[in-house]
Design a protein around this motif. Structure first.
Motif, PDB file in Angstrom:
ATOM      1  N   SER A 298     -11.851 -14.206   2.669  1.00 38.31           N
ATOM      2  CA  SER A 298     -10.629 -13.460   2.854  1.00 38.31           C
ATOM      3  C   SER A 298      -9.690 -14.686   3.478  1.00 38.31           C
ATOM      4  O   SER A 298      -8.541 -14.469   3.067  1.00 38.31           O
ATOM      5  CB  SER A 298     -10.679 -12.496   3.867  1.00 38.31           C
ATOM      6  OG  SER A 298     -11.228 -12.817   5.098  1.00 38.31           O
ATOM      7  N   SER A 299     -10.013 -16.004   3.944  1.00 32.85           N
ATOM      8  CA  SER A 299      -9.405 -16.933   4.574  1.00 32.85           C
ATOM      9  C   SER A 299      -8.861 -17.638   3.228  1.00 32.85           C
ATOM     10  O   SER A 299      -7.638 -17.973   3.446  1.00 32.85           O
ATOM     11  CB  SER A 299      -9.926 -17.655   5.819  1.00 32.85           C
ATOM     12  OG  SER A 299     -11.000 -18.212   5.202  1.00 32.85           O
ATOM     13  N   ALA A 300      -9.743 -17.878   2.433  1.00 32.34           N
ATOM     14  CA  ALA A 300      -9.585 -18.666   1.428  1.00 32.34           C
ATOM     15  C   ALA A 300      -8.416 -17.836   0.359  1.00 32.34           C
ATOM     16  O   ALA A 300      -7.478 -18.763  -0.029  1.00 32.34           O
ATOM     17  CB  ALA A 300     -10.650 -19.045   0.595  1.00 32.34           C
ATOM     18  N   GLN A 301      -8.722 -16.590   0.403  1.00 31.33           N
ATOM     19  CA  GLN A 301      -7.752 -15.957  -0.365  1.00 31.33           C
ATOM     20  C   GLN A 301      -6.283 -15.849   0.434  1.00 31.33           C
ATOM     21  O   GLN A 301      -5.064 -16.051  -0.346  1.00 31.33           O
ATOM     22  CB  GLN A 301      -8.105 -14.312  -0.263  1.00 31.33           C
ATOM     23  CG  GLN A 301      -7.580 -13.656  -1.173  1.00 31.33           C
ATOM     24  CD  GLN A 301      -8.344 -12.235  -1.263  1.00 31.33           C
ATOM     25  OE1 GLN A 301      -8.253 -11.657  -0.034  1.00 31.33           O
ATOM     26  NE2 GLN A 301      -8.652 -11.667  -2.546  1.00 31.33           N
ATOM     27  N   MET A 302      -6.179 -15.980   1.532  1.00 29.46           N
ATOM     28  CA  MET A 302      -4.840 -15.826   2.298  1.00 29.46           C
ATOM     29  C   MET A 302      -4.155 -17.109   1.959  1.00 29.46           C
ATOM     30  O   MET A 302      -2.961 -17.295   1.874  1.00 29.46           O
ATOM     31  CB  MET A 302      -5.337 -15.704   3.984  1.00 29.46           C
ATOM     32  CG  MET A 302      -5.411 -14.306   4.229  1.00 29.46           C
ATOM     33  SD  MET A 302      -4.160 -13.030   3.612  1.00 29.46           S
ATOM     34  CE  MET A 302      -2.568 -13.498   4.440  1.00 29.46           C
ATOM     35  N   GLU A 303      -5.074 -18.191   1.848  1.00 30.59           N
ATOM     36  CA  GLU A 303      -4.453 -19.479   1.687  1.00 30.59           C
ATOM     37  C   GLU A 303      -3.932 -19.401   0.156  1.00 30.59           C
ATOM     38  O   GLU A 303      -2.734 -20.077   0.021  1.00 30.59           O
ATOM     39  CB  GLU A 303      -5.595 -20.447   1.660  1.00 30.59           C
ATOM     40  CG  GLU A 303      -5.691 -21.304   2.871  1.00 30.59           C
ATOM     41  CD  GLU A 303      -6.962 -22.309   2.982  1.00 30.59           C
ATOM     42  OE1 GLU A 303      -6.951 -22.874   2.154  1.00 30.59           O
ATOM     43  OE2 GLU A 303      -7.493 -22.257   3.911  1.00 30.59           O
ATOM     44  N   ARG A 304      -4.493 -18.943  -0.660  1.00 29.46           N
ATOM     45  CA  ARG A 304      -4.092 -18.845  -2.116  1.00 29.46           C
ATOM     46  C   ARG A 304      -2.824 -17.964  -2.006  1.00 29.46           C
ATOM     47  O   ARG A 304      -1.844 -18.280  -2.986  1.00 29.46           O
ATOM     48  CB  ARG A 304      -5.155 -18.237  -3.104  1.00 29.46           C
ATOM     49  CG  ARG A 304      -6.098 -19.377  -3.248  1.00 29.46           C
ATOM     50  CD  ARG A 304      -6.988 -19.120  -4.490  1.00 29.46           C
ATOM     51  NE  ARG A 304      -7.403 -17.766  -4.660  1.00 29.46           N
ATOM     52  CZ  ARG A 304      -8.235 -17.283  -3.843  1.00 29.46           C
ATOM     53  NH1 ARG A 304      -9.306 -18.241  -3.105  1.00 29.46           N
ATOM     54  NH2 ARG A 304      -8.755 -15.991  -3.950  1.00 29.46           N
TER      55      ARG A 304
ATOM     56  N   GLU B 135       4.406 -19.661  -1.644  1.00 29.73           N
ATOM     57  CA  GLU B 135       5.256 -20.682  -1.467  1.00 29.73           C
ATOM     58  C   GLU B 135       5.800 -21.274  -2.661  1.00 29.73           C
ATOM     59  O   GLU B 135       6.816 -21.530  -2.888  1.00 29.73           O
ATOM     60  CB  GLU B 135       4.115 -21.752  -0.814  1.00 29.73           C
ATOM     61  CG  GLU B 135       4.795 -23.183  -0.612  1.00 29.73           C
ATOM     62  CD  GLU B 135       5.805 -22.992   0.363  1.00 29.73           C
ATOM     63  OE1 GLU B 135       6.770 -23.935   0.617  1.00 29.73           O
ATOM     64  OE2 GLU B 135       5.828 -22.111   1.427  1.00 29.73           O
TER      65      GLU B 135
ATOM     66  N   SER C 186     -14.625 -13.275  -2.863  1.00 32.40           N
ATOM     67  CA  SER C 186     -13.897 -14.521  -2.490  1.00 32.40           C
ATOM     68  C   SER C 186     -13.550 -14.249  -0.772  1.00 32.40           C
ATOM     69  O   SER C 186     -13.335 -13.071  -0.362  1.00 32.40           O
ATOM     70  CB  SER C 186     -12.688 -14.732  -2.869  1.00 32.40           C
ATOM     71  OG  SER C 186     -11.618 -13.754  -3.106  1.00 32.40           O
TER      72      SER C 186
ATOM     73  N   GLN D 159      -0.611 -17.504   0.252  1.00 35.88           N
ATOM     74  CA  GLN D 159       0.276 -18.413   0.832  1.00 35.88           C
ATOM     75  C   GLN D 159       0.863 -19.451  -0.210  1.00 35.88           C
ATOM     76  O   GLN D 159       1.919 -19.531  -0.478  1.00 35.88           O
ATOM     77  CB  GLN D 159      -0.063 -18.968   1.897  1.00 35.88           C
ATOM     78  CG  GLN D 159      -0.050 -18.101   3.318  1.00 35.88           C
ATOM     79  CD  GLN D 159      -1.035 -18.675   4.172  1.00 35.88           C
ATOM     80  OE1 GLN D 159      -1.331 -19.753   4.154  1.00 35.88           O
ATOM     81  NE2 GLN D 159      -1.068 -17.877   5.427  1.00 35.88           N
ATOM     82  N   HIS D 160      -0.158 -19.855  -0.938  1.00 34.92           N
ATOM     83  CA  HIS D 160       0.107 -20.806  -1.909  1.00 34.92           C
ATOM     84  C   HIS D 160       1.045 -20.155  -3.127  1.00 34.92           C
ATOM     85  O   HIS D 160       2.139 -20.640  -3.258  1.00 34.92           O
ATOM     86  CB  HIS D 160      -1.040 -21.359  -2.721  1.00 34.92           C
ATOM     87  CG  HIS D 160      -0.568 -21.974  -3.858  1.00 34.92           C
ATOM     88  ND1 HIS D 160      -0.302 -23.409  -4.226  1.00 34.92           N
ATOM     89  CD2 HIS D 160      -0.896 -21.554  -5.543  1.00 34.92           C
ATOM     90  CE1 HIS D 160      -0.253 -23.786  -5.475  1.00 34.92           C
ATOM     91  NE2 HIS D 160      -0.649 -22.505  -6.165  1.00 34.92           N
TER      92      HIS D 160
END
Ligand code: 5GP
Length: 653
Positions: A42-48, A54, A40, A50-51
């Motif tokens: 890495s930026s998408a992973q970071m988003e998840r 959150e 996956s 964060q999700h």
């Protein structure tokens, strides 16, 4: 069901893998189906990530505004625990706020350090004689003196100082070079002064060489197969390399809709990396959401994955015990075990099968019910430890089994013999309580390696049914090398014959004296023949040992128990007969013509001996042919001089 616990075992009577609570996420032998999993971004992973964070934050906030009973029952159990106590689950193993940062991680005055290095380099240069090395040091000194480098180093130190609070003990990454390239890409279109400055710094060949060197060192310090990053306080990102020859070695279980690491098995990548822990909830593997999945699905998913696996985890809230070096316990098994036939084993794929008499190396007793072990000799080709029933657990279930069998028998007895008198029933009750004595149930015996001293050879006990040839083998050894092998002079109550001398053929003793010694356990074995008593005493055996010779004993199986507790450290060899037909041929060469039923009896007797006493045998020789059997016997005896052997640890205390 997978979610059930210890007391749910009884319901899991089906022999199917499904009935087991834990599922190995991978197992040796699965390689054929391994496919490299997509990675996956890495930026998408970071988003998840964060999700997830959150989500956790929201839950905590919500918790402030509502009662405990309002928690969403469908939510992950771990998330629930976190939401109840924000501190729980904040489990960054490398950071302890009370811990003082180490000097390595904390550079208070980076420029002073640089000066120190420069002085050291100057001194080193002075000591070097060859021009090339001097030039290399010169180049390094130039680098350390450069303004850009000094600035970069100051920044690096400041970042390290911050980071050391998070992870001071190990390199944060072994991919600093890749990270620099990533930053350069981002900076490509930047026209800002700081951006340009950073770009120049990162493209500097010396800086790049520094990062390369960093990665090289970091790669050595970190376990080869993993790279860890801790992102935030509540979610952990773990990267593991699932190599072809090293299984992951972990099991998972369902905990409500969560998938939780249930067991980390020694010898697998999960254990050697130290990054997966029991109780960690798996949120994602390589970007695939895991929550809500059945453990069988997780198993199937991981079967398809190979290479770098990225786990997103909520670390276990359990306080990890300080890592301690486990001592290996060596045991001899006194029962056969087949995990495929055991509905209780928590994870059948990880069960280790063994046979009575096998030596097992128990490397973990963390779970008292399910130890982790290797079979002797398997350690090199079987990297992953296997699960075996723990001693008390095995004793308990054996007791239970016996109790049930005894009760069934008792019930049956009652049905067909209703007239049984009270006295008899009472007698049965005593037998019943005796069978439930835990220590009577043979499970494992702790063993240690023992190398016999040159001047105190272990006695050799040959065991076998009549006509298996063990007496002939013993006689042959004694006649070929009488200075090396000897028999223990037996005791008898009969009167001596004319040619006999006391202490040579026999020790002639009175019947009362013989019986008194028998009562105090001085005889390994004894018997009555023609109204006279005969027996071999431990003292007689010890006498041979003390003379430096090897005492050859030919014993009945019933003597084994006494012999083992005599402190004589016997080496027991079972001489097994060959097939019925072969046995007939062998006996014919000795002029014997046994009936077929007699031959059958020899073989059956041998089978019975092996079944009842096999766990006491150190070695077995199948007497197919007298010559190879004799050769094998000598080889085994010589091995006692050259190699240490497993003996009960209690013998060495
Ligand atoms: P004898 O009195 O003729 O020397 O032996 C009579 C029998 O006693 C033989 O069959 C022999 O096998 C048995 N015998 C001799 N020594 C021992 C011994 O140490 N233990 C036992 N159980 N029997 C013995």
């Amino acid at each position: 069901m997978i979610t059930s616990h210890m007391n749910g075992f009884v319901q899991e009577a089906s022999g199917q893998a499904k009935s087991h609570r834990e599922r190995a996420v991978d197992c040796p032998g699965d390689e054929s189906s391994l496919v490299k999993a997509p990675h996956s971004g890495s930026s998408a992973q970071m988003e998840r990530i964060q999700h997830y964070q959150e989500e956790l934050r929201k839950r905590r906030e919500e918790e402030g505004g509502r009662g405990k009973h309002d928690i969403d029952p469908n939510a992950s159990l771990r998330l629930k625990k976190l939401s109840q106590n924000p501190k729980v689950g904040i489990d960054n193993p490398t950071f302890d706020s009370k811990e003082k940062p180490t000097k390595d991680a904390l550079t208070l005055d980076p420029l002073a350090d640089l000066e120190e290095w420069l002085t050291a380099l100057k001194w080193a240069q002075h000591c070097l004689t060859d021009a090339q090395s001097q030039q290399d040091v010169e180049l390094t000194m130039q680098l350390l003196s450069k303004e850009d480098f000094r600035n970069a180093f100051t920044i690096y130190s400041a970042v390290s100082l911050q980071r050391s609070k998070v992870s001071p003990n190990s390199p944060l990454t072994a991919q600093a070079e890749d990270l620099c390239l990533e930053v350069q890409k981002i900076l490509q279109s930047s026209q800002q002064k700081e951006g340009l400055e950073l770009k120049a710094l990162l493209t500097n060949p010396q800086f790049q060489a520094l990062m390369q060197a960093h990665d090289c060192v970091a790669g050595q310090e970190m376990p080869e197969e993993n790279v860890t990053q801790y992102v935030g306080e509540t979610v952990k990102l773990v990267r593991l390399e699932k190599a072809r020859d090293t299984p992951l070695g972990a099991t998972v279980r369902n905990d409500m809709d969560s998938v939780v690491v249930s067991r980390v098995v020694k010898g697998g990548a999960a254990e050697s990396s130290g990054l997966l822990s029991e109780g960690d909830e798996i949120l994602e593997i390589n970007g695939v959401s895991i929550r809500g999945k059945h453990v069988n699905e997780v198993h199937d998913l991981l079967q398809q994955m190979h290479g770098t696996l990225t786990f997103l985890l909520i670390p276990s809230s359990q306080i990890k015990p300080a890592p301690h070096r486990q001592t290996v316990m060596h045991v001899r098994a006194y029962f056969d075990y087949d995990p495929s036939d055991d509905p209780f084993v928590p994870c059948r794929e990880l069960g280790l099968s063994f046979q009575k008499g096998d030596i097992l190396h128990v490397i973990s007793q963390d779970d008292p019910n399910w130890w982790q072990a290797y079979r002797d000799g398997d350690e090199d080709n079987q990297p992953l430890a296997g699960l075996i029933p723990g001693k008390s657990f095995q004793q308990q279930r054996e007791t239970l089994k016996k109790t049930i069998t005894d009760r069934t028998r008792e019930q049956q007895g009652k049905i067909w013999s209703a007239k049984k008198n009270k006295k008899q029933r009472k007698k049965n009750a005593t037998v019943f309580s005796k069978t439930t004595d835990l220590e009577d149930i043979l499970t494992y015996e702790e063993m240690s390696l023992y190398h016999q001293p040159a001047n105190r050879k272990r006695p050799i006990a040959l065991i076998g049914p009549t006509n298996s040839g063990h007496d002939e083998l013993r006689r042959r050894l004694l006649s070929i090398e009488p200075e090396k092998f000897a028999v223990a002079v037996p005791h008898t109550t009969r009167t001596s014959r004319i040619h006999e001398r006391n202490g040579r053929e026999y020790h002639f003793v009175s019947r009362p004296a013989f019986e008194a010694d028998l009562g105090t356990g001085k005889y390994i074995e004894s018997g009555e023949y023609g109204k006279n008593l005969y027996g071999t005493s431990t003292d007689s055996v010890r006498h041979v040992i003390n003379s430096g010779r090897i005492c050859m004993l030919s014993l009945h199986t019933r003597s084994l128990q006494v012999l083992r507790s005599s402190n004589l450290k016997p080496y027991v060899i079972f001489i097994a007969p060959p097939s019925q037909e072969r046995l007939r041929t062998l006996l014919a060469t000795e002029g014997k013509t046994p009936k077929p039923e007699e031959l059958k009896e020899v073989i059956e007797k041998a089978r019975e001996m092996e079944h009842n006493f096999g766990h006491f045998f150190d070695a077995t020789i199948v007497n197919m042919d007298p010559e190879p059997a004799f050769y094998e016997l000598r080889r085994l005896i010589e091995k006692l001089d050259t190699e240490p052997q497993w003996v009960p640890t209690s013998w060495l205390c």
